[in-house]
Design an enzyme around this catalytic site. Structure first.
Site, PDB file in Angstrom:
ATOM      1  N   ARG A   1      -7.550 -21.171 -11.213  1.00 25.58           N
ATOM      2  CA  ARG A   1      -6.315 -20.705 -10.575  1.00 25.58           C
ATOM      3  C   ARG A   1      -5.738 -21.973  -9.706  1.00 25.58           C
ATOM      4  O   ARG A   1      -4.568 -21.923  -9.524  1.00 25.58           O
ATOM      5  CB  ARG A   1      -6.607 -19.515  -9.752  1.00 25.58           C
ATOM      6  CG  ARG A   1      -7.009 -18.513 -10.426  1.00 25.58           C
ATOM      7  CD  ARG A   1      -7.073 -17.159  -9.272  1.00 25.58           C
ATOM      8  NE  ARG A   1      -7.415 -16.152  -9.781  1.00 25.58           N
ATOM      9  CZ  ARG A   1      -6.969 -15.151 -10.699  1.00 25.58           C
ATOM     10  NH1 ARG A   1      -5.560 -15.292 -10.931  1.00 25.58           N
ATOM     11  NH2 ARG A   1      -7.679 -14.095 -11.148  1.00 25.58           N
TER      12      ARG A   1
ATOM     13  N   ASP B   1       2.685 -13.326 -12.789  1.00 21.76           N
ATOM     14  CA  ASP B   1       2.538 -14.654 -13.181  1.00 21.76           C
ATOM     15  C   ASP B   1       2.906 -14.918 -14.662  1.00 21.76           C
ATOM     16  O   ASP B   1       3.451 -15.489 -15.180  1.00 21.76           O
ATOM     17  CB  ASP B   1       1.011 -15.205 -12.966  1.00 21.76           C
ATOM     18  CG  ASP B   1       0.109 -14.226 -13.381  1.00 21.76           C
ATOM     19  OD1 ASP B   1       0.231 -13.055 -13.838  1.00 21.76           O
ATOM     20  OD2 ASP B   1      -1.160 -14.444 -13.284  1.00 21.76           O
TER      21      ASP B   1
ATOM     22  N   GLY C   1      -3.292 -13.712  -9.758  1.00 26.15           N
ATOM     23  CA  GLY C   1      -2.449 -14.509 -10.490  1.00 26.15           C
ATOM     24  C   GLY C   1      -1.201 -15.061 -10.052  1.00 26.15           C
ATOM     25  O   GLY C   1      -0.767 -16.443 -10.141  1.00 26.15           O
TER      26      GLY C   1
ATOM     27  N   ASP D   1      -6.098 -17.538 -14.361  1.00 31.06           N
ATOM     28  CA  ASP D   1      -7.471 -17.875 -14.601  1.00 31.06           C
ATOM     29  C   ASP D   1      -8.184 -17.657 -15.751  1.00 31.06           C
ATOM     30  O   ASP D   1      -7.448 -16.896 -16.575  1.00 31.06           O
ATOM     31  CB  ASP D   1      -8.348 -17.373 -13.461  1.00 31.06           C
ATOM     32  CG  ASP D   1      -8.716 -15.813 -13.580  1.00 31.06           C
ATOM     33  OD1 ASP D   1      -9.808 -15.385 -13.483  1.00 31.06           O
ATOM     34  OD2 ASP D   1      -7.564 -15.173 -13.925  1.00 31.06           O
TER      35      ASP D   1
ATOM     36  N   ASP E   1       2.024 -10.425 -20.994  1.00 32.55           N
ATOM     37  CA  ASP E   1       1.817 -10.524 -22.323  1.00 32.55           C
ATOM     38  C   ASP E   1       1.867  -8.927 -22.872  1.00 32.55           C
ATOM     39  O   ASP E   1       2.647  -8.616 -23.232  1.00 32.55           O
ATOM     40  CB  ASP E   1       0.505 -11.083 -22.779  1.00 32.55           C
ATOM     41  CG  ASP E   1      -0.618 -10.643 -21.715  1.00 32.55           C
ATOM     42  OD1 ASP E   1      -0.720  -9.393 -21.301  1.00 32.55           O
ATOM     43  OD2 ASP E   1      -1.613 -11.707 -21.478  1.00 32.55           O
TER      44      ASP E   1
ATOM     45  N   PHE F   1      -3.678 -18.308 -24.805  1.00 31.85           N
ATOM     46  CA  PHE F   1      -4.384 -18.245 -23.400  1.00 31.85           C
ATOM     47  C   PHE F   1      -4.074 -19.429 -22.649  1.00 31.85           C
ATOM     48  O   PHE F   1      -4.424 -20.468 -23.013  1.00 31.85           O
ATOM     49  CB  PHE F   1      -5.617 -17.744 -23.466  1.00 31.85           C
ATOM     50  CG  PHE F   1      -6.511 -17.284 -22.263  1.00 31.85           C
ATOM     51  CD1 PHE F   1      -6.210 -16.124 -21.946  1.00 31.85           C
ATOM     52  CD2 PHE F   1      -7.196 -18.250 -21.620  1.00 31.85           C
ATOM     53  CE1 PHE F   1      -6.712 -15.866 -20.676  1.00 31.85           C
ATOM     54  CE2 PHE F   1      -7.501 -17.764 -20.312  1.00 31.85           C
ATOM     55  CZ  PHE F   1      -7.338 -16.456 -19.815  1.00 31.85           C
TER      56      PHE F   1
END
Length: 179
Positions: free
Chosen positions: A165, A100, A46, A159, A103, A152
């Site tokens: 991506r 990236d 990511g 991705d 969470d 999301f």
């Protein structure tokens, strides 16, 4: 609108917003590491686009390395992290972990444990995105580009089951009108 596999995503953040945030992060990190040569440790897959752009704006000496970790299936974190590719010898080095998105924090917790075991001189965490509502750990995220809601997102390295991506902007999962 973008469709990836079975899901639709709507525009969320443009390239200009992303680049402004990346440039600001690079400047902050450069100021903090003015007399050091940090190792930027990109978490694959990511973070590759974010790290690439971060390096274009970073004006100090540095090294770059990568590690590959996995914690996602579909649009949800599994809660378990596996190392797929190691980072090499980081002993005694100042490391900046480049994520990236943060969470739940499970990936961060895993990588910090690895760094401590490696005997790094110091470490800090840089993430382009942070989901404060989802973050469940106590580790500080030292450099945050953009705080986002717990939705999301895809694009700019992120991705959905391998797709998206290469999209230069950020898209978020389309809301169900029945929600």
């Amino acid at each position: 609108m973008v469709k990836l596999h079975d899901l639709e995503f709507e525009p969320y953040l443009d390239q200009k917003t992303l680049q402004k945030s990346v440039k600001e992060l690079a400047e902050r990190i450069a100021a903090d590491y003015a007399n050091k040569t940090p190792v930027f440790l990109g978490i694959l897959n990511g973070a590759f686009m974010f790290l690439s752009d971060l390096m274009k704006y970073y004006e100090g000496d540095c090294e770059i390395s990568f590690t590959k970790l996995a914690s996602y299936e579909g649009i949800s974190s599994t809660g378990e992290v596996s190392t797929l590719l190691g980072a090499g010898n980081l002993k005694g080095k100042d490391v900046i972990v480049v994520e990236d998105i943060v969470d739940t924090g499970s990936t961060l917790e895993h990588i910090v444990e690895v760094l401590k075991n490696e005997g790094v001189a110091s470490y800090r965490i840089a993430s382009l995105f942070l989901k404060p509502e989802a973050y469940k750990k106590t580790l500080p995220v030292d450099y945050v580009g953009i705080e986002i809601p717990n939705k999301f997102i895809v694009g700019y390295g992120l991705d959905y089951n391998g797709l998206g991506r290469n999209i230069s902007k950020i898209y978020q999962l389309k809301s169900d009108p029945n929600d």
